[in-house]
Write an enzyme that holds these catalytic residues in place. Structure first.
Site, short mmCIF file in Angstrom:
data_model
loop_
_atom_site.label_atom_id
_atom_site.label_comp_id
_atom_site.label_asym_id
_atom_site.label_seq_id
_atom_site.Cartn_x
_atom_site.Cartn_y
_atom_site.Cartn_z
N CYS A 105 44.25 37.24 39.94
CA CYS A 105 43.39 36.59 38.94
C CYS A 105 42.69 35.35 39.47
O CYS A 105 41.50 35.14 39.23
CB CYS A 105 44.19 36.26 37.68
SG CYS A 105 45.54 35.07 37.92
N HIS A 108 48.10 32.77 34.27
CA HIS A 108 47.00 33.71 34.50
C HIS A 108 45.70 33.01 34.16
O HIS A 108 45.66 32.16 33.27
CB HIS A 108 47.22 34.94 33.59
CG HIS A 108 46.23 36.03 33.80
ND1 HIS A 108 46.22 36.82 34.93
CD2 HIS A 108 45.21 36.48 33.02
CE1 HIS A 108 45.25 37.72 34.82
NE2 HIS A 108 44.62 37.52 33.68
N HIS A 156 38.76 39.11 33.92
CA HIS A 156 39.91 38.69 34.71
C HIS A 156 40.44 39.86 35.53
O HIS A 156 40.02 41.00 35.33
CB HIS A 156 41.02 38.14 33.78
CG HIS A 156 41.53 39.14 32.80
ND1 HIS A 156 42.84 39.56 32.77
CD2 HIS A 156 40.91 39.83 31.81
CE1 HIS A 156 43.02 40.45 31.81
NE2 HIS A 156 41.85 40.63 31.21
#
Length: 165
Positions: free
Chosen positions: A73, A124, A136
């Site tokens: 990510c 994240h 993402h």
């Protein structure tokens, strides 16, 4: 300085004449008006972000990955910012969360980084693209587009950051 000189010349001419010349007065007024300059938008172009996203869409997730063979990510966010906006972000989510300024979830604009706490040790990051969506690198779907109000992401939302352009 030029405006001051014109004003002094005009005042001198008005003092010598019985009535001011209307053409000269309008030229002086026009020359003294400063142009209005709109401030540049600080929001990045979502089209540029989505163009880069399309190049990466579907790339599988790989922890520590930085290429189109596999990406995580924070590397994906870094690539989008570099390619779409010419901005260098740090490599890790841990560092990216300190970039820019914090913004409220209800004040998100395209290009804001959105951060999630998956568990006490894992965070994240994604990039907000408008309409309640973010892009993402998902561990399950690879590089994808998701909704912030999805039940999973809504419960994991941590904070958002705005990076100055």
């Amino acid at each position: 300085m030029r405006h001051l000189m014109l004003l002094l010349v005009a005042l001198g001419m008005v003092g010598c004449a019985s009535a001011p010349d209307p053409d000269l007065a309008s030229k002086i007024e026009v020359s003294m008006v400063e142009p209005v300059v709109e401030p540049e938008s600080s929001a990045p172009s979502v089209e540029e972000i989505l163009t880069v996203y399309k190049e990466w869409r579907g790339v599988p997730y790989r922890m520590g990955g930085t290429t189109q063979r596999g990406v995580d990510c924070s590397a994906f966010a870094r690539e989008v910012f570099r390619d779409a906006l010419g901005i260098e972000l740090p490599r890790s989510t841990r560092s990216q969360v300190h970039e820019g300024v914090r913004v409220a979830k209800n004040e998100l604009v395209e290009g804001d980084l959105v951060f999630f706490r998956i568990n006490p040790r894992l965070n994240h990051v994604g990039i907000y693209v408008g309409n309640g969506e973010f892009i993402h690198a998902s561990a399950r779907k690879g590089v994808t587009r998701s909704k912030l109000d999805n039940q999973y992401w809504r419960t994991k939302f941590w904070q958002a950051r705005r990076i100055s352009i």
